[in-house]
Motif scaffolding. Structure first.
Motif, PDB file in Angstrom:
ATOM      1  N   PRO A   1       0.810  -1.229   0.000  1.00  0.00           N
ATOM      2  CA  PRO A   1       0.000   0.000   0.000  1.00  0.00           C
ATOM      3  C   PRO A   1       0.838   1.271   0.000  1.00  0.00           C
ATOM      4  O   PRO A   1       0.345   2.341  -0.340  1.00  0.00           O
ATOM      5  CB  PRO A   1      -0.834  -0.124   1.281  1.00  0.00           C
ATOM      6  CG  PRO A   1      -0.077  -1.073   2.145  1.00  0.00           C
ATOM      7  CD  PRO A   1       0.589  -2.035   1.216  1.00  0.00           C
ATOM      8  N   GLU A   2       2.129   1.125   0.362  1.00  0.00           N
ATOM      9  CA  GLU A   2       3.007   2.299   0.364  1.00  0.00           C
ATOM     10  C   GLU A   2       3.205   2.866  -1.034  1.00  0.00           C
ATOM     11  O   GLU A   2       3.510   4.058  -1.193  1.00  0.00           O
ATOM     12  CB  GLU A   2       4.380   1.936   0.937  1.00  0.00           C
ATOM     13  CG  GLU A   2       4.344   1.373   2.351  1.00  0.00           C
ATOM     14  CD  GLU A   2       4.194  -0.152   2.361  1.00  0.00           C
ATOM     15  OE1 GLU A   2       3.834  -0.723   1.301  1.00  0.00           O
ATOM     16  OE2 GLU A   2       4.425  -0.758   3.422  1.00  0.00           O
ATOM     17  N   ILE A   3       3.049   2.035  -2.069  1.00  0.00           N
ATOM     18  CA  ILE A   3       3.227   2.518  -3.438  1.00  0.00           C
ATOM     19  C   ILE A   3       1.895   2.697  -4.154  1.00  0.00           C
ATOM     20  O   ILE A   3       1.856   3.213  -5.263  1.00  0.00           O
ATOM     21  CB  ILE A   3       4.137   1.579  -4.255  1.00  0.00           C
ATOM     22  CG1 ILE A   3       3.457   0.220  -4.485  1.00  0.00           C
ATOM     23  CG2 ILE A   3       5.482   1.408  -3.587  1.00  0.00           C
ATOM     24  CD1 ILE A   3       4.216  -0.694  -5.421  1.00  0.00           C
ATOM     25  N   SER A   4       0.798   2.258  -3.533  1.00  0.00           N
ATOM     26  CA  SER A   4      -0.514   2.425  -4.151  1.00  0.00           C
ATOM     27  C   SER A   4      -1.002   3.857  -3.963  1.00  0.00           C
ATOM     28  O   SER A   4      -0.349   4.670  -3.305  1.00  0.00           O
ATOM     29  CB  SER A   4      -1.502   1.438  -3.533  1.00  0.00           C
ATOM     30  OG  SER A   4      -2.722   1.430  -4.234  1.00  0.00           O
TER      31      SER A   4
ATOM     32  N   GLN B   1     -10.897  -1.156   8.822  1.00  0.00           N
ATOM     33  CA  GLN B   1      -9.940  -1.436   9.878  1.00  0.00           C
ATOM     34  C   GLN B   1      -8.625  -1.975   9.316  1.00  0.00           C
ATOM     35  O   GLN B   1      -7.617  -2.005  10.019  1.00  0.00           O
ATOM     36  CB  GLN B   1     -10.533  -2.451  10.860  1.00  0.00           C
ATOM     37  CG  GLN B   1     -11.688  -1.907  11.670  1.00  0.00           C
ATOM     38  CD  GLN B   1     -12.263  -2.934  12.633  1.00  0.00           C
ATOM     39  OE1 GLN B   1     -12.132  -4.137  12.412  1.00  0.00           O
ATOM     40  NE2 GLN B   1     -12.902  -2.460  13.698  1.00  0.00           N
ATOM     41  N   ASP B   2      -8.639  -2.399   8.044  1.00  0.00           N
ATOM     42  CA  ASP B   2      -7.441  -2.936   7.411  1.00  0.00           C
ATOM     43  C   ASP B   2      -6.559  -1.852   6.804  1.00  0.00           C
ATOM     44  O   ASP B   2      -5.544  -2.163   6.174  1.00  0.00           O
ATOM     45  CB  ASP B   2      -7.820  -3.943   6.317  1.00  0.00           C
ATOM     46  CG  ASP B   2      -8.526  -5.160   6.871  1.00  0.00           C
ATOM     47  OD1 ASP B   2      -8.236  -5.528   8.021  1.00  0.00           O
ATOM     48  OD2 ASP B   2      -9.371  -5.741   6.163  1.00  0.00           O
ATOM     49  N   SER B   3      -6.926  -0.581   6.930  1.00  0.00           N
ATOM     50  CA  SER B   3      -6.161   0.525   6.350  1.00  0.00           C
ATOM     51  C   SER B   3      -4.696   0.432   6.762  1.00  0.00           C
ATOM     52  O   SER B   3      -4.393   0.109   7.918  1.00  0.00           O
ATOM     53  CB  SER B   3      -6.754   1.850   6.817  1.00  0.00           C
ATOM     54  OG  SER B   3      -6.036   2.934   6.312  1.00  0.00           O
ATOM     55  N   PRO B   4      -3.739   0.660   5.851  1.00  0.00           N
ATOM     56  CA  PRO B   4      -3.914   1.187   4.489  1.00  0.00           C
ATOM     57  C   PRO B   4      -4.191   0.130   3.425  1.00  0.00           C
ATOM     58  O   PRO B   4      -4.229   0.437   2.256  1.00  0.00           O
ATOM     59  CB  PRO B   4      -2.558   1.847   4.226  1.00  0.00           C
ATOM     60  CG  PRO B   4      -1.583   0.987   4.959  1.00  0.00           C
ATOM     61  CD  PRO B   4      -2.303   0.553   6.208  1.00  0.00           C
TER      62      PRO B   4
END
Length: 470
Positions: A60-63, A267-270
């Motif tokens: 998710p860091e690159i999404s 709750q699963d963010s990111p």
């Protein structure tokens, strides 16, 4: 992408102002030198799109950032628009007849719109679903290619109809080039005024929507969103979404917006996950990240790219060009970051805010300058050949890889079970079985089996002179 490259990429001269030398052979050599950085930058943008689309679920860091902020994926669209602008300046200089240029621009725009709706309208499903088709009542009207088409059309027309004015004065310096192309910057000013006026001046009333996804547990449920404000840049009550709902219709918008990965929604963010039971009503709503008002703002990215093309045309010497590009790149970057961190205008790809335009365009300027220095000045082309080949056939790779058409075809040939496919076997045994990490194996699979694979395929196609042109 290849919509510009078709006429220019494969025979793209590095256009240089007439040098004051008597050696005609040197002059001829300079004029015919390829601008390799254009292909490589375009290929880099396509490769980044494949990377963030296919590995972003595990990384998710690159999404895309769920709302405010700017991750790697958020640079892809501005990079495309920037390099389209550079190519516009170079390509249209080679078409002397105005009517012919207009005809080609309009025809190419229509083809972009057709492919955009076909690929992102919902007709083509996920590669592992083995289905296709879309209810025209819910077809998505906007998308990546549609946004590029709008910017390409408007900026190209300005370039075409002001060409005579530009040709009258070829003596330009670092600042006089802005005066020479004053119509482009006047257009940019008008775009910015219209965008900001609508973004901050449009009243957003309360609104409601109905869940139309038949697979959802909330199918048929009506949600109400309370707004009654103007000038807000939050997810539920911004003018960008309001205009899209009124003009496009909520059923024709993107139904899995990035904001569903925000802490308010899951709750699963990111990471992407099921919506919280107490999630705000807007978490269930569609939102169009390539919508109408945000596409108006995106024209600015293309205009900045056109300026870089004009510098190539009018400026002698590599260092003089780099000086202008790097100066403008850092100026844009600093201005955009200042707007963001002073809370004046946040970085937001979904709204395509002014700070986002400046930061992403500044980044594009610096990356393009670096590639230009490495490739066109120092001649370090071989490490970048896969990206150059992808850039020469960008439309092919975008359709087949980024949009998953080739993966869908391969997945259609399975053994026993629809999930027992060749890509699945390669991921499981050659990557996951070796690295024992889903995140690591996913990103390595995307880099080597998708990006590098298409780099080799397009290299073979280049060897035989085969390109997909729009």
């Amino acid at each position: 992408m290849s919509e510009i490259k078709a006429e220019t990429t494969h025979h793209h001269p590095l256009i240089i102002s007439e040098p004051d030398v008597s050696d005609q052979q040197e002059k001829s050599h300079l004029k015919t030198q390829r601008l390799a950085s254009l292909d490589i930058f375009r290929g880099l943008a396509v490769a980044l799109m494949i990377l963030v689309d296919h590995a972003g679920g595990d990384w998710p860091e690159i999404s895309h950032a769920p709302w405010n902020g700017c991750n790697l994926a958020d640079f892809v669209m501005p990079f495309f628009l920037f390099i389209v602008g550079v190519a516009i300046a170079l390509a249209l200089k080679r078409i002397p007849d105005r009517a012919d240029a207009v005809k080609k621009v309009i025809f190419r725009t229509l083809k972009l719109l057709f492919w955009g709706i076909l690929l992102q309208g919902g007709f083509s499903h996920a590669p592992d679903e083995l289905t296709y088709g879309v209810d025209v009542r819910m077809i998505r009207l906007c998308g990546v290619l549609q946004r590029i088409a709008l910017s390409y059309l408007l900026v190209s027309l300005v370039e075409i109809f002001t060409k005579d004015v530009q040709d009258k004065d070829q003596s330009v310096g670092q600042f006089s080039i802005f005066r020479l192309y004053c119509w482009h910057w006047l257009m940019a000013a008008c775009v910015l005024v219209v965008y900001l006026a609508l973004l901050y001046g449009t009243y957003v009333p309360d609104w409601q929507f109905t869940i139309i996804n038949k697979d959802s547990a909330d199918y048929g449920k009506v949600f109400n969103v309370t707004c009654g404000v103007r000038g807000k840049l939050n997810p539920p009550c911004n003018a960008v979404g309001y205009i899209d709902r009124k003009v496009l219709g909520i059923n024709h918008m993107y139904h899995r917006p990035a904001w569903r990965r925000s802490k308010a929604c899951t709750q699963d963010s990111p990471f992407e996950g099921p919506l919280r039971k107490d999630a705000p009503s807007w978490c269930h709503a569609p939102f169009e990240p390539e919508g109408l008002l945000s596409s108006v703002s995106s024209i600015l990215s293309t205009i900045i790219g056109v300026h870089f093309g004009h510098v190539i045309i009018h400026t002698k010497g590599h260092l003089a060009r780099l000086k202008q590009w790097v100066t403008m790149g850092f100026a844009l970057l600093i201005f955009g970051l200042t707007l963001h961190f002073t809370n004046a205008i946040p970085l937001n790809k979904q709204l395509y805010t002014l700070s986002y335009v400046c930061v992403t365009s500044g980044a594009a300027a610096l990356v393009f300058s670096a590639i230009y220095a490495l490739v066109d000045i120092w001649n370090l082309k071989y490490p970048f050949l896969p990206l150059a080949w992808i850039g020469m056939n960008a439309m092919l790779v975008y359709v087949m890889a980024a949009e998953g058409i080739f993966a869908g075809f391969i997945n259609g040939w399975y053994y026993g079970d629809p999930h027992n496919t060749l890509p699945y076997w390669i991921k499981k045994h050659a990557f996951l079985g070796v690295w024992r990490s889903r995140k690591v194996s996913t990103i390595l699979y995307v880099i080597f089996v998708e990006i590098l694979f298409w780099g080799l395929v397009t290299g073979i196609l280049h060897r035989f002179g085969i390109y997909w042109k729009l």
